[in-house]
Design a protein around this motif. Structure first.
Motif, short mmCIF file in Angstrom:
data_model
loop_
_atom_site.label_atom_id
_atom_site.label_comp_id
_atom_site.label_asym_id
_atom_site.label_seq_id
_atom_site.Cartn_x
_atom_site.Cartn_y
_atom_site.Cartn_z
N UNK A 70 0.86 -1.18 0.00
CA UNK A 70 0.00 0.00 0.00
C UNK A 70 0.90 1.23 0.00
N UNK A 71 0.83 1.99 -1.11
CA UNK A 71 1.77 3.08 -1.34
C UNK A 71 1.02 4.42 -1.37
N UNK A 72 1.67 5.47 -0.88
CA UNK A 72 1.08 6.80 -1.02
C UNK A 72 1.21 7.24 -2.48
N UNK A 73 0.33 8.13 -2.91
CA UNK A 73 0.38 8.63 -4.29
C UNK A 73 1.72 9.34 -4.51
N UNK A 74 2.41 8.99 -5.57
CA UNK A 74 3.73 9.53 -5.83
C UNK A 74 4.84 8.74 -5.19
N UNK A 75 4.50 7.66 -4.54
CA UNK A 75 5.49 6.82 -3.87
C UNK A 75 6.32 6.01 -4.83
N UNK A 92 18.45 -9.94 -13.17
CA UNK A 92 19.02 -10.65 -12.02
C UNK A 92 20.08 -9.78 -11.37
N UNK A 93 20.08 -9.79 -10.05
CA UNK A 93 21.10 -9.09 -9.26
C UNK A 93 21.15 -7.59 -9.57
N UNK A 94 19.95 -7.01 -9.80
CA UNK A 94 19.84 -5.57 -9.98
C UNK A 94 18.63 -5.08 -9.19
N UNK A 95 18.60 -3.78 -8.93
CA UNK A 95 17.44 -3.15 -8.30
C UNK A 95 16.95 -2.05 -9.22
N UNK A 96 15.64 -2.02 -9.48
CA UNK A 96 15.05 -1.04 -10.39
C UNK A 96 13.91 -0.34 -9.67
N UNK A 97 13.89 1.00 -9.75
CA UNK A 97 12.85 1.77 -9.07
C UNK A 97 11.76 2.19 -10.05
N UNK A 98 10.54 2.20 -9.54
CA UNK A 98 9.40 2.71 -10.30
C UNK A 98 8.57 3.60 -9.38
N UNK A 99 8.12 4.75 -9.92
CA UNK A 99 7.30 5.70 -9.18
C UNK A 99 5.85 5.60 -9.65
N UNK A 100 4.92 5.76 -8.70
CA UNK A 100 3.49 5.62 -8.99
C UNK A 100 2.79 6.94 -8.70
N UNK A 101 2.69 7.82 -9.75
CA UNK A 101 2.14 9.17 -9.54
C UNK A 101 0.62 9.23 -9.50
#
Ligand SMILES: [Cu+2]
Length: 142
Positions: A53-58, A89-98
């Motif tokens: 459960x993410x805040x908007x823009x999280x 594999x063996x990476x971290x990727x960020x995604x934002x949810x506006x």
């Protein structure tokens, strides 16, 4: 005036949300939204935690372990972030949810590997039963 109307509606929506849930243990609705979270894509072929459960823009960080995975938002809901294509594999990727909404995602390498990100406290009416409805839909695409 407004409060007397809003409070009863809120209670009704909470009660009806609980009564329609077939698997309360996977429902994130009672979890306070967080502004950032990490999902681990594990060698045991699972996204953990499967519900966030993410805040908007999280922002969510998808941390891929030793076994390759990817992340697809199959139903392409408005505001969904870009897919994480390929075999990661063996990476971290960020995604934002506006945009507030319910975002179900799937690993296309491993059928049944999926998770849900609820943004902005939107009611999650997702079918969490197995097999997942969204995954079958993508399989049916030409
Ligand atoms: Cu996978």
């Amino acid at each position: 005036m407004f409060r007397s109307i809003i409070v009863p509606l809120t209670i009704i929506s909470i009660v009806s949300g609980c009564s329609t849930s077939t698997n309360p243990s996977t429902a994130p609705s009672n979890t306070p939204p967080v502004s950032s979270a990490q999902v681990n894509a594990t060698p045991s072929i699972a996204f953990t935690p499967a519900n966030i459960s993410l805040t908007t823009g999280g922002t969510v960080t998808f941390a891929f372990g030793s076994v390759p995975h990817n992340v697809f938002f199959d139903n392409d809901p408005a505001g969904a972030p870009a897919t994480i294509d390929g075999a990661n594999a063996n990476v971290a990727v960020q995604r934002t949810f506006p945009v507030a909404g319910v975002y179900n995602y799937y690993c296309h390498i491993h059928p049944g590997m999926r998770g849900t990100i609820v943004v902005g406290g939107v009611a999650d009416t997702t079918d969490h039963s197995s097999p997942p409805v969204g995954y079958q839909r993508i399989d049916d695409r030409p």
